[in-house]
Design a protein around this motif. Sequence first.
Motif, PDB file in Angstrom:
ATOM      1  N   UNK A  18       7.252  12.892  13.036  1.00 35.03           N
ATOM      2  CA  UNK A  18       8.607  12.437  12.681  1.00 35.03           C
ATOM      3  C   UNK A  18       8.828  10.982  13.068  1.00 35.03           C
ATOM      4  N   UNK A  19       7.820  10.371  13.708  1.00 41.96           N
ATOM      5  CA  UNK A  19       7.998   9.001  14.206  1.00 41.96           C
ATOM      6  C   UNK A  19       6.960   8.049  13.628  1.00 41.96           C
ATOM      7  N   UNK A  20       7.355   6.789  13.506  1.00 39.68           N
ATOM      8  CA  UNK A  20       6.451   5.719  13.061  1.00 39.68           C
ATOM      9  C   UNK A  20       6.053   4.929  14.303  1.00 39.68           C
ATOM     10  N   UNK A  21       4.766   4.926  14.621  1.00 41.23           N
ATOM     11  CA  UNK A  21       4.294   4.238  15.833  1.00 41.23           C
ATOM     12  C   UNK A  21       3.509   2.987  15.479  1.00 41.23           C
ATOM     13  N   UNK A  22       3.946   1.894  16.058  1.00 43.22           N
ATOM     14  CA  UNK A  22       3.252   0.623  15.848  1.00 43.22           C
ATOM     15  C   UNK A  22       2.852   0.046  17.209  1.00 43.22           C
ATOM     16  N   UNK A  23       1.586  -0.346  17.332  1.00 44.70           N
ATOM     17  CA  UNK A  23       1.192  -1.057  18.544  1.00 44.70           C
ATOM     18  C   UNK A  23       0.293  -2.229  18.174  1.00 44.70           C
ATOM     19  N   UNK A  24      -0.129  -2.982  19.194  1.00 42.68           N
ATOM     20  CA  UNK A  24      -0.819  -4.251  18.904  1.00 42.68           C
ATOM     21  C   UNK A  24      -2.117  -4.396  19.691  1.00 42.68           C
ATOM     22  N   UNK A  25      -3.031  -5.151  19.091  1.00 39.89           N
ATOM     23  CA  UNK A  25      -4.191  -5.659  19.820  1.00 39.89           C
ATOM     24  C   UNK A  25      -3.822  -7.046  20.324  1.00 39.89           C
ATOM     25  N   UNK A  26      -3.881  -7.220  21.637  1.00 36.54           N
ATOM     26  CA  UNK A  26      -3.563  -8.522  22.227  1.00 36.54           C
ATOM     27  C   UNK A  26      -4.851  -9.194  22.684  1.00 36.54           C
ATOM     28  N   UNK A  27      -5.197 -10.353  22.110  1.00 32.35           N
ATOM     29  CA  UNK A  27      -6.405 -11.064  22.537  1.00 32.35           C
ATOM     30  C   UNK A  27      -6.365 -11.422  24.025  1.00 32.35           C
ATOM     31  N   UNK A  28      -7.527 -11.773  24.552  1.00 33.01           N
ATOM     32  CA  UNK A  28      -7.664 -12.057  25.987  1.00 33.01           C
ATOM     33  C   UNK A  28      -6.651 -13.103  26.464  1.00 33.01           C
ATOM     34  N   UNK A  73      -2.386   3.566   9.336  1.00 31.24           N
ATOM     35  CA  UNK A  73      -1.935   3.571   7.942  1.00 31.24           C
ATOM     36  C   UNK A  73      -1.582   2.183   7.420  1.00 31.24           C
ATOM     37  N   UNK A  74      -1.289   1.288   8.358  1.00 34.65           N
ATOM     38  CA  UNK A  74      -0.979  -0.088   7.978  1.00 34.65           C
ATOM     39  C   UNK A  74      -1.611  -1.016   9.007  1.00 34.65           C
ATOM     40  N   UNK A  75      -1.840  -2.261   8.609  1.00 38.82           N
ATOM     41  CA  UNK A  75      -2.288  -3.280   9.564  1.00 38.82           C
ATOM     42  C   UNK A  75      -1.409  -4.522   9.383  1.00 38.82           C
ATOM     43  N   UNK A  76      -1.311  -5.295  10.446  1.00 36.86           N
ATOM     44  CA  UNK A  76      -0.422  -6.447  10.347  1.00 36.86           C
ATOM     45  C   UNK A  76      -0.795  -7.543  11.326  1.00 36.86           C
ATOM     46  N   UNK A  77       0.002  -8.588  11.283  1.00 34.13           N
ATOM     47  CA  UNK A  77      -0.232  -9.751  12.155  1.00 34.13           C
ATOM     48  C   UNK A  77       1.110 -10.268  12.653  1.00 34.13           C
ATOM     49  N   UNK A  78       1.106 -10.780  13.877  1.00 34.37           N
ATOM     50  CA  UNK A  78       2.332 -11.268  14.502  1.00 34.37           C
ATOM     51  C   UNK A  78       2.156 -12.727  14.908  1.00 34.37           C
ATOM     52  N   UNK A  79       3.276 -13.389  15.118  1.00 33.89           N
ATOM     53  CA  UNK A  79       3.262 -14.785  15.584  1.00 33.89           C
ATOM     54  C   UNK A  79       2.369 -15.652  14.706  1.00 33.89           C
ATOM     55  N   UNK A 119       0.946   1.808  12.314  1.00 34.32           N
ATOM     56  CA  UNK A 119       0.755   0.378  12.080  1.00 34.32           C
ATOM     57  C   UNK A 119       0.051  -0.244  13.281  1.00 34.32           C
ATOM     58  N   UNK A 120      -0.962  -1.068  13.006  1.00 31.19           N
ATOM     59  CA  UNK A 120      -1.710  -1.736  14.066  1.00 31.19           C
ATOM     60  C   UNK A 120      -1.687  -3.233  13.793  1.00 31.19           C
ATOM     61  N   UNK A 121      -1.199  -3.972  14.777  1.00 33.18           N
ATOM     62  CA  UNK A 121      -0.869  -5.376  14.554  1.00 33.18           C
ATOM     63  C   UNK A 121      -1.678  -6.281  15.489  1.00 33.18           C
ATOM     64  N   UNK A 122      -2.194  -7.357  14.930  1.00 32.47           N
ATOM     65  CA  UNK A 122      -2.805  -8.409  15.751  1.00 32.47           C
ATOM     66  C   UNK A 122      -1.664  -9.205  16.384  1.00 32.47           C
ATOM     67  N   UNK A 123      -1.634  -9.244  17.724  1.00 33.50           N
ATOM     68  CA  UNK A 123      -0.481  -9.835  18.431  1.00 33.50           C
ATOM     69  C   UNK A 123      -0.280 -11.313  18.105  1.00 33.50           C
ATOM     70  N   UNK A 124      -1.391 -11.974  17.788  1.00 36.37           N
ATOM     71  CA  UNK A 124      -1.283 -13.380  17.401  1.00 36.37           C
ATOM     72  C   UNK A 124      -2.659 -13.936  17.134  1.00 36.37           C
ATOM     73  N   UNK A 125      -2.777 -14.908  16.221  1.00 35.84           N
ATOM     74  CA  UNK A 125      -4.082 -15.516  15.964  1.00 35.84           C
ATOM     75  C   UNK A 125      -4.583 -16.241  17.211  1.00 35.84           C
ATOM     76  N   UNK A 144       0.819  -1.226   0.000  1.00 32.53           N
ATOM     77  CA  UNK A 144       0.000   0.000   0.000  1.00 32.53           C
ATOM     78  C   UNK A 144       0.850   1.272   0.000  1.00 32.53           C
ATOM     79  N   UNK A 145       2.198   1.082  -0.116  1.00 28.04           N
ATOM     80  CA  UNK A 145       3.137   2.179  -0.377  1.00 28.04           C
ATOM     81  C   UNK A 145       3.319   3.187   0.755  1.00 28.04           C
ATOM     82  N   UNK A 146       2.984   2.802   1.985  1.00 30.99           N
ATOM     83  CA  UNK A 146       3.264   3.681   3.127  1.00 30.99           C
ATOM     84  C   UNK A 146       4.713   3.438   3.570  1.00 30.99           C
TER      85      UNK A 146
END
Length: 278
Positions: A69-79, A149-155, A116-122, A6-8
């Motif tokens: 000036x900064x790129x911030x990424x955090x995560x949604x962590x399931x229960x 601006x972006x979404x992602x997945x971890x683990x 960037x917003x990341x799913x901490x794990x399936x 998506x070119x970000x």
Amino acid sequence: MLTAYNKVPLPSFMYGTAWKKQDTTRLVEMAVEAGFKAIDTANQLVHYEEALVGEALLSLAKKGITRDKLFLQTKFTPVNGQDHRTPYDANADIATQVKQSFDSSLAHLHTDHLDSYVLHGPYSRRGLGKEDWEVWAAIEGLYDSGKTKMIGISNVTSVQLAQLCERAKHKPMVVQNRCFAALGWDKEVREICKAHDIIYQGFSLLTANVEFIVGPEVREIAMRLKAGPAQVAFRFAMQVGMLPLTGTSSRQHMQEDLQAERLTLTDEEVRKIETIAL
Ligand SMILES: NC(=O)c1ccc[n+]([C@@H]2O[C@H](COP(=O)([O-])OP(=O)(O)OC[C@H]3O[C@@H](n4cnc5c(N)ncnc54)[C@H](OP(=O)(O)O)[C@@H]3O)[C@@H](O)[C@H]2O)c1
């Protein structure tokens, strides 16, 4: 800078804030002042202090290093990855949990959007189940709203990532995985990322691979480059197209890690490290 489909633009090295506890504020400030432009955290008090990352951001802004000036990424962590301090109503439906966690992250980080917003794990260990599709749809909704601006997945496993790429409305733009040399540095997942123009973020590059990092092959390359083994590992990661994370708590190591960007490994050296544990 790296870009996904998506070119970000995303800075090519990221500072990770896990396990910093009460030192989080001081270390994030130190990392940004050393030159890191991308910060990774999570709304999960088991391992991260997201609100203390926010404290560092306030202090940096006063010194002229503002949010833009900064790129911030955090995560949604399931229960299942939270303790009793869940930052949302654990009894609510998943879409509500994501919304509440996201809003709480924005408040912690004193911002109105994330990079960037990341799913901490399936939720599922194998494949993707109903809850995984529900959580991903909620995260896609945040992307569609422009709040991240972006979404992602971890683990994530290669099977899960392939399914997500095939069936999701929006494929992830980033994948964040622990990177084991014994798995060809997560080669299967990296190959899917490459094919779909997804940025692969590798973590625990040092801690998951200590025996190889201190071994003779890496040491020899480090000697040729007059660098340290950690720098060789990070530069290797960059040359194979990864975005490495470092979790150092030392000012000297922050500077050393950033200098990895200036090194160049030969193609043969890259091949040697890529297959070091196979
Ligand atoms: N998504 C997830 O589930 C997940 C899980 C784990 C981690 N992560 C993310 O990835 C980040 C990094 O993880 P990590 O801490 O495992 O990474 P790491 O960089 O592999 O490990 C950090 C360790 O490496 C050492 N180190 C760093 N640079 C060094 C250098 N130049 N020379 C010697 N030692 C060096 C550090 O020691 P010193 O402090 O002494 O420098 C520290 O002990 C985390 O903070 C987090 O943001 C995500």
